[in-house]
Design a protein around this motif. Structure first.
Motif, PDB file in Angstrom:
ATOM      1  N   MET A  80      18.506  80.799  -8.392  1.00 24.30           N
ATOM      2  CA  MET A  80      19.973  80.973  -9.218  1.00 24.30           C
ATOM      3  C   MET A  80      20.128  82.620  -9.206  1.00 24.30           C
ATOM      4  SD  MET A  80      20.700  79.762 -11.407  1.00 24.30           S
ATOM      5  CE  MET A  80      22.396  79.794 -12.950  1.00 24.30           C
ATOM      6  N   SER A  81      21.973  83.065  -8.418  1.00 25.50           N
ATOM      7  CA  SER A  81      22.132  84.217  -8.217  1.00 25.50           C
ATOM      8  C   SER A  81      23.192  84.296  -9.623  1.00 25.50           C
ATOM      9  CB  SER A  81      23.755  84.080  -7.882  1.00 25.50           C
ATOM     10  OG  SER A  81      23.892  84.899  -7.543  1.00 25.50           O
ATOM     11  N   ASP A  82      22.635  85.762 -10.038  1.00 29.09           N
ATOM     12  CA  ASP A  82      23.125  86.367 -10.703  1.00 29.09           C
ATOM     13  C   ASP A  82      24.084  87.108 -10.242  1.00 29.09           C
ATOM     14  OD1 ASP A  82      22.116  88.479  -8.888  1.00 29.09           O
ATOM     15  OD2 ASP A  82      20.918  89.819 -10.662  1.00 29.09           O
ATOM     16  N   LEU A  83      25.133  86.725  -9.206  1.00 27.40           N
ATOM     17  CA  LEU A  83      26.148  87.391  -9.137  1.00 27.40           C
ATOM     18  C   LEU A  83      27.698  86.415  -9.984  1.00 27.40           C
ATOM     19  CD1 LEU A  83      26.303  87.338  -5.202  1.00 27.40           C
ATOM     20  CD2 LEU A  83      26.205  89.577  -7.044  1.00 27.40           C
ATOM     21  N   PRO A  84      28.807  87.385 -10.073  1.00 22.74           N
ATOM     22  CA  PRO A  84      29.760  85.725 -11.015  1.00 22.74           C
ATOM     23  C   PRO A  84      30.426  85.307 -10.202  1.00 22.74           C
ATOM     24  CG  PRO A  84      30.592  88.544 -10.002  1.00 22.74           C
ATOM     25  CD  PRO A  84      29.638  88.479 -10.464  1.00 22.74           C
ATOM     26  N   LYS A  85      30.113  83.979 -10.595  1.00 22.85           N
ATOM     27  CA  LYS A  85      31.175  82.962  -9.557  1.00 22.85           C
ATOM     28  C   LYS A  85      31.803  82.526 -10.624  1.00 22.85           C
ATOM     29  CE  LYS A  85      28.793  79.009 -10.130  1.00 22.85           C
ATOM     30  NZ  LYS A  85      28.090  77.586 -10.352  1.00 22.85           N
ATOM     31  N   VAL A  86      32.980  82.327  -9.216  1.00 24.25           N
ATOM     32  CA  VAL A  86      34.663  82.974  -8.566  1.00 24.25           C
ATOM     33  C   VAL A  86      34.735  81.192  -9.016  1.00 24.25           C
ATOM     34  CG1 VAL A  86      36.756  83.572  -7.311  1.00 24.25           C
ATOM     35  CG2 VAL A  86      34.281  85.379  -8.583  1.00 24.25           C
ATOM     36  N   LEU A  87      35.892  80.433  -9.296  1.00 26.52           N
ATOM     37  CA  LEU A  87      36.450  79.278  -8.997  1.00 26.52           C
ATOM     38  C   LEU A  87      37.427  79.773  -8.710  1.00 26.52           C
ATOM     39  CD1 LEU A  87      35.942  75.678  -9.197  1.00 26.52           C
ATOM     40  CD2 LEU A  87      36.860  75.985 -11.391  1.00 26.52           C
ATOM     41  N   LEU A  88      37.569  78.488  -6.916  1.00 28.34           N
ATOM     42  CA  LEU A  88      38.738  78.957  -6.826  1.00 28.34           C
ATOM     43  C   LEU A  88      39.149  77.260  -7.172  1.00 28.34           C
ATOM     44  CD1 LEU A  88      38.317  80.446  -3.437  1.00 28.34           C
ATOM     45  CD2 LEU A  88      39.352  81.535  -5.028  1.00 28.34           C
ATOM     46  N   LEU A  89      40.660  76.855  -7.659  1.00 30.78           N
ATOM     47  CA  LEU A  89      41.594  76.102  -7.270  1.00 30.78           C
ATOM     48  C   LEU A  89      42.862  75.815  -6.946  1.00 30.78           C
ATOM     49  CD1 LEU A  89      40.775  75.060 -11.628  1.00 30.78           C
ATOM     50  CD2 LEU A  89      39.888  73.485  -9.907  1.00 30.78           C
ATOM     51  N   GLY A  90      43.007  74.695  -5.889  1.00 33.49           N
ATOM     52  CA  GLY A  90      44.034  74.855  -5.553  1.00 33.49           C
ATOM     53  C   GLY A  90      43.798  73.812  -4.102  1.00 33.49           C
ATOM     54  N   ASP A  91      45.227  73.176  -3.404  1.00 37.96           N
ATOM     55  CA  ASP A  91      45.272  73.036  -2.567  1.00 37.96           C
ATOM     56  C   ASP A  91      44.811  72.948  -1.645  1.00 37.96           C
ATOM     57  OD1 ASP A  91      47.419  74.292  -1.804  1.00 37.96           O
ATOM     58  OD2 ASP A  91      48.971  73.415  -3.181  1.00 37.96           O
ATOM     59  N   SER A  92      45.567  72.409  -0.548  1.00 39.88           N
ATOM     60  CA  SER A  92      45.354  72.516   0.400  1.00 39.88           C
ATOM     61  C   SER A  92      45.539  74.010   1.106  1.00 39.88           C
ATOM     62  CB  SER A  92      45.649  71.171   2.242  1.00 39.88           C
ATOM     63  OG  SER A  92      47.158  71.855   2.362  1.00 39.88           O
ATOM     64  N   ILE A  93      46.270  74.492   0.455  1.00 34.90           N
ATOM     65  CA  ILE A  93      46.390  76.033   0.665  1.00 34.90           C
ATOM     66  C   ILE A  93      45.277  76.906   0.629  1.00 34.90           C
ATOM     67  CG2 ILE A  93      47.542  77.837   0.641  1.00 34.90           C
ATOM     68  CD1 ILE A  93      48.995  76.589   2.339  1.00 34.90           C
ATOM     69  N   ARG A  94      45.135  76.436  -0.891  1.00 35.93           N
ATOM     70  CA  ARG A  94      42.957  76.847  -0.882  1.00 35.93           C
ATOM     71  C   ARG A  94      42.190  76.971  -0.323  1.00 35.93           C
ATOM     72  NH1 ARG A  94      38.666  74.286  -2.616  1.00 35.93           N
ATOM     73  NH2 ARG A  94      39.886  72.708  -3.619  1.00 35.93           N
ATOM     74  N   MET A  95      42.561  75.392   0.108  1.00 36.77           N
ATOM     75  CA  MET A  95      41.219  74.653   0.966  1.00 36.77           C
ATOM     76  C   MET A  95      40.727  75.907   2.055  1.00 36.77           C
ATOM     77  SD  MET A  95      41.237  70.867   0.281  1.00 36.77           S
ATOM     78  CE  MET A  95      40.097  70.542   1.148  1.00 36.77           C
ATOM     79  N   SER A  96      42.250  75.929   2.800  1.00 33.26           N
ATOM     80  CA  SER A  96      42.367  77.280   3.978  1.00 33.26           C
ATOM     81  C   SER A  96      41.605  78.347   3.789  1.00 33.26           C
ATOM     82  CB  SER A  96      43.340  77.074   4.408  1.00 33.26           C
ATOM     83  OG  SER A  96      44.776  77.956   4.000  1.00 33.26           O
ATOM     84  N   TYR A  97      41.881  79.437   2.546  1.00 36.37           N
ATOM     85  CA  TYR A  97      41.650  80.507   2.455  1.00 36.37           C
ATOM     86  C   TYR A  97      40.718  80.230   2.076  1.00 36.37           C
ATOM     87  CZ  TYR A  97      43.987  80.856  -1.519  1.00 36.37           C
ATOM     88  OH  TYR A  97      44.597  80.566  -3.382  1.00 36.37           O
ATOM     89  N   GLN A  98      39.713  79.682   0.934  1.00 38.24           N
ATOM     90  CA  GLN A  98      38.486  79.957   0.523  1.00 38.24           C
ATOM     91  C   GLN A  98      37.172  80.300   1.323  1.00 38.24           C
ATOM     92  OE1 GLN A  98      37.475  76.515  -2.336  1.00 38.24           O
ATOM     93  NE2 GLN A  98      35.615  76.928  -1.600  1.00 38.24           N
ATOM     94  N   PRO A  99      36.942  79.583   2.117  1.00 36.33           N
ATOM     95  CA  PRO A  99      36.617  80.482   3.502  1.00 36.33           C
ATOM     96  C   PRO A  99      36.100  82.131   3.847  1.00 36.33           C
ATOM     97  CG  PRO A  99      36.944  78.830   4.356  1.00 36.33           C
ATOM     98  CD  PRO A  99      37.567  78.689   3.946  1.00 36.33           C
ATOM     99  N   LEU A 100      37.444  82.547   4.225  1.00 38.36           N
ATOM    100  CA  LEU A 100      37.558  83.552   3.787  1.00 38.36           C
ATOM    101  C   LEU A 100      37.446  84.653   3.066  1.00 38.36           C
ATOM    102  CD1 LEU A 100      40.214  83.722   6.290  1.00 38.36           C
ATOM    103  CD2 LEU A 100      38.111  84.137   7.136  1.00 38.36           C
ATOM    104  N   VAL A 101      38.086  84.411   1.390  1.00 37.97           N
ATOM    105  CA  VAL A 101      37.315  84.894  -0.284  1.00 37.97           C
ATOM    106  C   VAL A 101      35.746  84.857  -0.224  1.00 37.97           C
ATOM    107  CG1 VAL A 101      37.691  84.568  -2.254  1.00 37.97           C
ATOM    108  CG2 VAL A 101      40.337  83.896  -0.512  1.00 37.97           C
ATOM    109  N   ALA A 102      34.835  83.574   0.457  1.00 34.83           N
ATOM    110  CA  ALA A 102      33.457  84.127   0.573  1.00 34.83           C
ATOM    111  C   ALA A 102      32.978  84.772   1.498  1.00 34.83           C
ATOM    112  CB  ALA A 102      32.945  82.480   0.768  1.00 34.83           C
ATOM    113  N   GLN A 103      33.572  84.900   2.278  1.00 35.12           N
ATOM    114  CA  GLN A 103      33.066  86.849   3.107  1.00 35.12           C
ATOM    115  C   GLN A 103      33.686  86.888   2.693  1.00 35.12           C
ATOM    116  OE1 GLN A 103      34.188  84.944   7.273  1.00 35.12           O
ATOM    117  NE2 GLN A 103      33.715  83.680   7.412  1.00 35.12           N
TER     118      GLN A 103
END
Length: 194
Positions: free
Chosen positions: A1-24
């Motif tokens: 169980m991670s004690d890091l804050p959880k960031v939820l990204l919500l949005g359409d395909s624009i969000r889906m395209s940048y989400q992996p980079l945000v995670a990195q």
């Protein structure tokens, strides 16, 4: 169980395209999650929120957008375009739901389409002046509720020739990198450092 804050990204395909980079970019600072499916238009997001929270867990920070699907014209749905009043009311209800989980909610403006992208009656089509109307309605709501705004629209518009892909709607690889960095900056300022 991670004690890091959880960031939820919500949005359409624009969000889906940048989400992996945000995670990195946030690796080691936050756990980044988002729905596996496209969040589509505001009513779909509103009706899916309970399922997504159930799957992904309660977020500490939310970076969210709806708008392109609402502002777009789709001849295969009714209404062809979601009325801006319905859009505003739906995102107000989504905001209320999100704030039940966390006060740290960040809104992102909807990105533009290329001015040369043709408007057709036989498929998905957009007009930038209408995207602007939906962005304005959302901005007023968010400012009234003191929600920080990440202006991805201006970011992309100011670099539209290089930040949009060949379809003149989605982000290019360069655009994904730029938007991901803007999302990380907004999360850092309005979420992680609060």
């Amino acid at each position: 169980m991670s004690d890091l804050p959880k960031v939820l990204l919500l949005g359409d395909s624009i969000r889906m395209s940048y989400q992996p980079l945000v995670a990195q970019l946030l690796e080691g600072r936050a756990t980044v999650v988002g729905p596996a499916d496209n969040c589509q238009y505001s009513l779909y997001t509103l009706s899916s929120m309970g399922r997504w929270i159930g799957e992904l867990g309660k977020p500490d920070i939310v970076h969210w957008n709806n708008g392109i699907h609402d502002a777009g014209h789709n001849p295969y749905r009714s209404p062809v375009q979601m009325p801006v009043e319905m859009y505003r009311d739906n995102i107000a209800l989504i905001l209320k739901q999100l704030r039940a989980f966390t006060p740290r909610v960040i809104w992102a403006t909807s990105t533009p389409v290329h001015p040369d992208r043709p408007f057709v009656d036989t498929g998905w089509s957009w007009r930038n002046e209408e995207i602007d109307q939906y962005n304005t309605a959302a901005r007023v709501l968010m400012e009234t509720n003191e929600v920080p705004i990440n202006d991805l629209h201006t970011l992309v518009w100011d670099n539209i020739e290089i930040y949009l892909a060949e379809d003149q709607l989605h982000l290019s690889e360069t655009g994904k990198v730029a938007c991901a960095q803007a999302v990380v900056d907004a999360i850092s300022v309005h979420g992680l450092e609060r």
